[in-house]
Enzyme design. Structure first.
Site, PDB file in Angstrom:
ATOM      1  N   ASN A 151      -2.667  15.598   3.162  1.00 57.81           N
ATOM      2  CA  ASN A 151      -2.204  16.939   2.780  1.00 57.81           C
ATOM      3  C   ASN A 151      -2.706  17.386   1.409  1.00 57.81           C
ATOM      4  OD1 ASN A 151      -0.496  14.992   1.645  1.00 57.81           O
ATOM      5  ND2 ASN A 151       1.149  16.479   1.422  1.00 57.81           N
ATOM      6  N   GLY A 227       2.611   8.453   2.726  1.00 54.77           N
ATOM      7  CA  GLY A 227       2.406   8.916   4.101  1.00 54.77           C
ATOM      8  C   GLY A 227       3.737   9.070   4.800  1.00 54.77           C
ATOM      9  N   THR A 231       5.164   5.246   9.437  1.00 50.97           N
ATOM     10  CA  THR A 231       4.053   4.391   8.983  1.00 50.97           C
ATOM     11  C   THR A 231       4.528   3.487   7.849  1.00 50.97           C
ATOM     12  OG1 THR A 231       2.664   6.336   9.373  1.00 50.97           O
ATOM     13  CG2 THR A 231       1.595   4.432   8.393  1.00 50.97           C
ATOM     14  N   GLU A 249       5.815   6.010  -0.802  1.00 52.25           N
ATOM     15  CA  GLU A 249       6.174   7.434  -0.998  1.00 52.25           C
ATOM     16  C   GLU A 249       6.108   8.077   0.373  1.00 52.25           C
ATOM     17  OE1 GLU A 249       7.001   8.615  -3.898  1.00 52.25           O
ATOM     18  OE2 GLU A 249       6.321   7.032  -5.222  1.00 52.25           O
ATOM     19  N   CYS A 283       4.764  17.358   0.877  1.00 50.07           N
ATOM     20  CA  CYS A 283       5.978  16.572   1.103  1.00 50.07           C
ATOM     21  C   CYS A 283       7.167  17.145   0.349  1.00 50.07           C
ATOM     22  CB  CYS A 283       5.732  15.125   0.701  1.00 50.07           C
ATOM     23  SG  CYS A 283       5.104  14.982  -0.981  1.00 50.07           S
ATOM     24  N   GLU A 461       6.607   6.173  -8.727  1.00 56.68           N
ATOM     25  CA  GLU A 461       5.308   6.198  -9.381  1.00 56.68           C
ATOM     26  C   GLU A 461       5.390   7.224 -10.504  1.00 56.68           C
ATOM     27  OE1 GLU A 461       2.329   6.619  -6.256  1.00 56.68           O
ATOM     28  OE2 GLU A 461       2.716   4.579  -5.575  1.00 56.68           O
TER      29      GLU A 461
HETATM   30  P1  NDP Z   1       0.491   8.874   7.896  1.00 54.71           P
HETATM   31  O1  NDP Z   1       1.637   7.992   7.632  1.00 54.71           O
HETATM   32  O2  NDP Z   1       0.083   9.113   9.307  1.00 54.71           O
HETATM   33  O3  NDP Z   1      -0.814   8.343   7.170  1.00 54.71           O
HETATM   34  C1  NDP Z   1      -0.910   8.111   5.782  1.00 54.71           C
HETATM   35  C2  NDP Z   1      -2.066   7.171   5.523  1.00 54.71           C
HETATM   36  O4  NDP Z   1      -1.769   5.892   6.093  1.00 54.71           O
HETATM   37  C3  NDP Z   1      -3.372   7.611   6.172  1.00 54.71           C
HETATM   38  O5  NDP Z   1      -4.449   7.200   5.352  1.00 54.71           O
HETATM   39  C4  NDP Z   1      -3.346   6.838   7.465  1.00 54.71           C
HETATM   40  O6  NDP Z   1      -4.620   6.703   8.024  1.00 54.71           O
HETATM   41  C5  NDP Z   1      -2.778   5.509   7.001  1.00 54.71           C
HETATM   42  N1  NDP Z   1      -2.175   4.687   8.039  1.00 54.71           N
HETATM   43  C6  NDP Z   1      -1.687   5.070   9.245  1.00 54.71           C
HETATM   44  N2  NDP Z   1      -1.222   3.989   9.924  1.00 54.71           N
HETATM   45  C7  NDP Z   1      -1.416   2.911   9.119  1.00 54.71           C
HETATM   46  C8  NDP Z   1      -1.143   1.507   9.250  1.00 54.71           C
HETATM   47  N3  NDP Z   1      -0.615   0.994  10.359  1.00 54.71           N
HETATM   48  N4  NDP Z   1      -1.448   0.684   8.237  1.00 54.71           N
HETATM   49  C9  NDP Z   1      -1.995   1.182   7.113  1.00 54.71           C
HETATM   50  N5  NDP Z   1      -2.305   2.496   6.935  1.00 54.71           N
HETATM   51  C10 NDP Z   1      -2.001   3.345   7.918  1.00 54.71           C
HETATM   52  O7  NDP Z   1       0.805  10.239   7.157  1.00 54.71           O
HETATM   53  P2  NDP Z   1      -0.042  11.582   7.208  1.00 54.71           P
HETATM   54  O8  NDP Z   1      -1.443  11.310   6.767  1.00 54.71           O
HETATM   55  O9  NDP Z   1       0.205  12.247   8.518  1.00 54.71           O
HETATM   56  O10 NDP Z   1       0.644  12.407   6.025  1.00 54.71           O
HETATM   57  C11 NDP Z   1       1.785  13.150   6.184  1.00 54.71           C
HETATM   58  C12 NDP Z   1       3.009  12.395   5.722  1.00 54.71           C
HETATM   59  O11 NDP Z   1       2.876  11.997   4.380  1.00 54.71           O
HETATM   60  C13 NDP Z   1       4.255  13.238   5.777  1.00 54.71           C
HETATM   61  O12 NDP Z   1       5.301  12.485   6.322  1.00 54.71           O
HETATM   62  C14 NDP Z   1       4.538  13.521   4.320  1.00 54.71           C
HETATM   63  O13 NDP Z   1       5.881  13.781   4.027  1.00 54.71           O
HETATM   64  C15 NDP Z   1       4.074  12.280   3.678  1.00 54.71           C
HETATM   65  N6  NDP Z   1       3.812  12.525   2.265  1.00 54.71           N
HETATM   66  C16 NDP Z   1       4.652  11.978   1.328  1.00 54.71           C
HETATM   67  C17 NDP Z   1       4.462  12.242  -0.015  1.00 54.71           C
HETATM   68  C18 NDP Z   1       5.344  11.625  -1.052  1.00 54.71           C
HETATM   69  O14 NDP Z   1       4.950  11.646  -2.196  1.00 54.71           O
HETATM   70  N7  NDP Z   1       6.496  11.108  -0.725  1.00 54.71           N
HETATM   71  C19 NDP Z   1       3.384  13.129  -0.461  1.00 54.71           C
HETATM   72  C20 NDP Z   1       2.572  13.630   0.606  1.00 54.71           C
HETATM   73  C21 NDP Z   1       2.793  13.334   1.916  1.00 54.71           C
HETATM   74  P3  NDP Z   1      -5.096   7.756   9.151  1.00 54.71           P
HETATM   75  O15 NDP Z   1      -4.962   9.107   8.580  1.00 54.71           O
HETATM   76  O16 NDP Z   1      -6.497   7.405   9.368  1.00 54.71           O
HETATM   77  O17 NDP Z   1      -4.203   7.519  10.316  1.00 54.71           O
END
Ligand code: NDP
Length: 480
Positions: A151, A227, A231, A249, A283, A461
């Site tokens: 994002n 993420g 996940t 996070e 987020c 963080e």
């Molecule tokens: P995901 O959890 O799908 O993915 C985040 C990252 O983790 C990506 O690089 C993804 O790779 C990777 N990933 C996925 N599965 C695995 C695994 N099994 N092991 C290790 N890495 C993995 O999130 P999104 O990318 O869809 O992002 C959106 C989410 O992030 C929302 O829930 C949002 O709220 C959260 N977010 C939280 C923030 C915070 O600061 N708390 C800030 C911004 C977003 P790939 O994309 O290739 O699947």
């Protein structure tokens, strides 16, 4: 077609098994580059490169590290236009947003931690009466893993990498496979800044293969992950038996509490942003809006009008407010929530439909959507949608507002609009969220702790918290 490569040991490499994936431009729905579908073998080579670089990097002086990290910040700033364009094309966000928020913040992340490390000190404790003296050594952990979402691609990627590097760790990092471009460009910037080979390694690929290989690697000692909550839970399960240090996070479903005594015009303008900025894919977006009943109808009318006036379209056009959502799959997921509104007793007050933009017919566009709900326990109000969709509902008392705000599994951020000092202090104390914004939103001071409560994550963080996360404290006790 352009091929993005892995950045390993200071060089740009194809994936070992030569697997590639398509990278889409969300504004057109067209494939415009290819990215490595890296495997565990690529992660292993990246790890070896990071492990080899660790000894020298962890022993460079603070001054030298700080200078290199600061140089990266400066180069990002110099290349702002190029990076912002790349981010907008890769993610679908308005170019104006990438120029004013994403890229400047990526530069600030490096500059902030380049400065912070020069002020970071450890503790000393004199054990009076025992003739002993304690001090704390804080050493880098070793090779650490940084995994970030799509994002705010470069913004969140660098938020982890900068403190990891400046504390003397070496890094294996993975951006989201959906938005790999600016991470790729960062590798080039690191070389230009003179970052020694192997100190940062960037491996592109899918989460469940490449990401998983980083998390499961027995010698990658700490994982900083941003993420989704599901996940995050999976990563915790993989990492816990190896006793890795974890910073998670995760998702949010943030409340926006609007009281009748607020500065109304300011609140309305900021609420529009906190609802729909970056297509609601932040987020910290305030996706649950609760309004004191006495101003509810007025707010509804004004908010609907402002939302309908937002311009949806080509992210590169200067007057675009709402760009494309990041991927077709995500667009469909967000729309599927809108489709359950009726069955949940909700009323769509604005938006709710896909949008076709002339010349961009295959792009992933959705109207900013307001859904009035009757019951706060509905899925629309409980589950993270992560798109341009907000729910709204009235409340009558402070206590009810607090209960509504806290009545979800998440606890990332919250916003309160009021000019009553007692009320704001009371809510600041009892809101279950890592951040409480009062009469503002998304105002960030990088020295503050950042993170979530409940299912929004573990750890903090930002500021010295990040420097503490990326170092191992060791107590040294001297008896004299
Ligand atoms: P995901 O959890 O799908 O993915 C985040 C990252 O983790 C990506 O690089 C993804 O790779 C990777 N990933 C996925 N599965 C695995 C695994 N099994 N092991 C290790 N890495 C993995 O999130 P999104 O990318 O869809 O992002 C959106 C989410 O992030 C929302 O829930 C949002 O709220 C959260 N977010 C939280 C923030 C915070 O600061 N708390 C800030 C911004 C977003 P790939 O994309 O290739 O699947």
């Amino acid at each position: 077609m352009k091929k993005i490569q892995n950045y390993i040991n200071g060089a740009f490499e194809n994936p070992i098994q030569n697997g590639w994936m398509d990278n889409y431009n969300p504004s057109t729905g067209e494939v415009y580059s290819q990215i490595p579908n890296s495997t565990q073998e690529d992660v292993e080579i990246a790890y070896q490169s990071a492990a080899k670089a660790f000894k020298t990097w962890s022993n460079t002086t603070i001054d030298e590290r700080s200078k290199i990290i600061s140089k990266i910040a400066q180069l990002i700033e110099e290349k702002l236009d190029k990076l912002a364009l790349a981010e907008s094309i890769d993610n679908g966000k308005p170019l104006s947003l990438a120029k004013t928020i994403d890229i400047p913040r990526a530069s600030s992340n490096f500059q902030f931690f380049a400065n912070a490390i020069t002020q970071f000190s450890s503790e000393a404790h004199e054990s009076v009466g025992l003739n002993a003296f304690n001090f704390t050594l804080r050493h880098p952990i070793g090779v650490v893993g940084c995994i970030s979402p799509w994002n705010l691609p470069l913004y969140l990627f660098t938020w982890k990498i900068a403190p990891a590097l400046v504390t003397g760790n070496t890094v294996v990092a993975k951006p989201s496979e959906v938005t790999p471009m600016t991470a790729y460009l960062l590798g080039k910037i690191c070389n230009e800044a003179g970052l020694p080979k192997g100190v940062l390694n960037i491996v592109h690929g899918l989460g469940h293969t490449t990401g998983q290989a980083i998390v499961a690697h027995p010698n990658i000692k700490a994982i900083s992950f941003t993420g989704g909550t599901t996940t995050g839970a999976h990563i915790a399960r993989v990492a816990a038996p190896m006793f890795k240090k974890l910073s998670l996070e995760l998702g949010g479903k943030n409340p926006n509490l609007i009281f009748a005594d607020c500065d109304y015009d300011k609140m309305l303008a900021v609420t529009l942003k906190s609802s729909f900025a970056n297509q609601g894919q932040i987020c910290l977006c305030g996706s649950r809006i609760f309004v004191e009943r006495s101003i509810y109808e007025k707010f509804k009318t004004d908010f609907i009008a402002k939302t309908k006036a937002l311009k949806i379209g080509n992210p590169l056009a200067e007057d675009t407010n709402i760009g494309a959502l990041v991927s077709k799959a995500h667009l469909e997921k967000v729309k599927s929530y809108i489709d359950i509104a009726e069955q949940e007793g909700g009323t769509i007050l604005a938006g709710g439909n896909y949008v076709t933009i002339k010349g961009f017919e295959n792009g992933y566009y959705l109207e900013p959507t307001i859904i009035e709900i009757k019951n706060s326990n509905c899925r629309l109000n409980q589950e993270e949608i992560f798109g341009p969709v907000v729910t709204i509902m009235p409340f009558d008392t402070d206590e009810e507002a607090l209960q509504l705000a806290n009545g979800v599994r998440y606890g990332l951020s919250s916003t309160v609009w009021t000019n009553n000092l007692n009320r704001s202090m009371h809510l600041a104390k009892y809101l279950e969220a890592g951040i409480v914004w009062i009469n503002t939103w998304l105002m960030r001071d990088l020295r503050t702790p950042f993170g979530g409560m409940k299912d929004s994550g573990v750890g903090r963080e930002g500021g010295f918290e990040a420097l503490r996360f990326f170092t191992e404290p060791k107590n040294v006790c001297i008896k004299y």
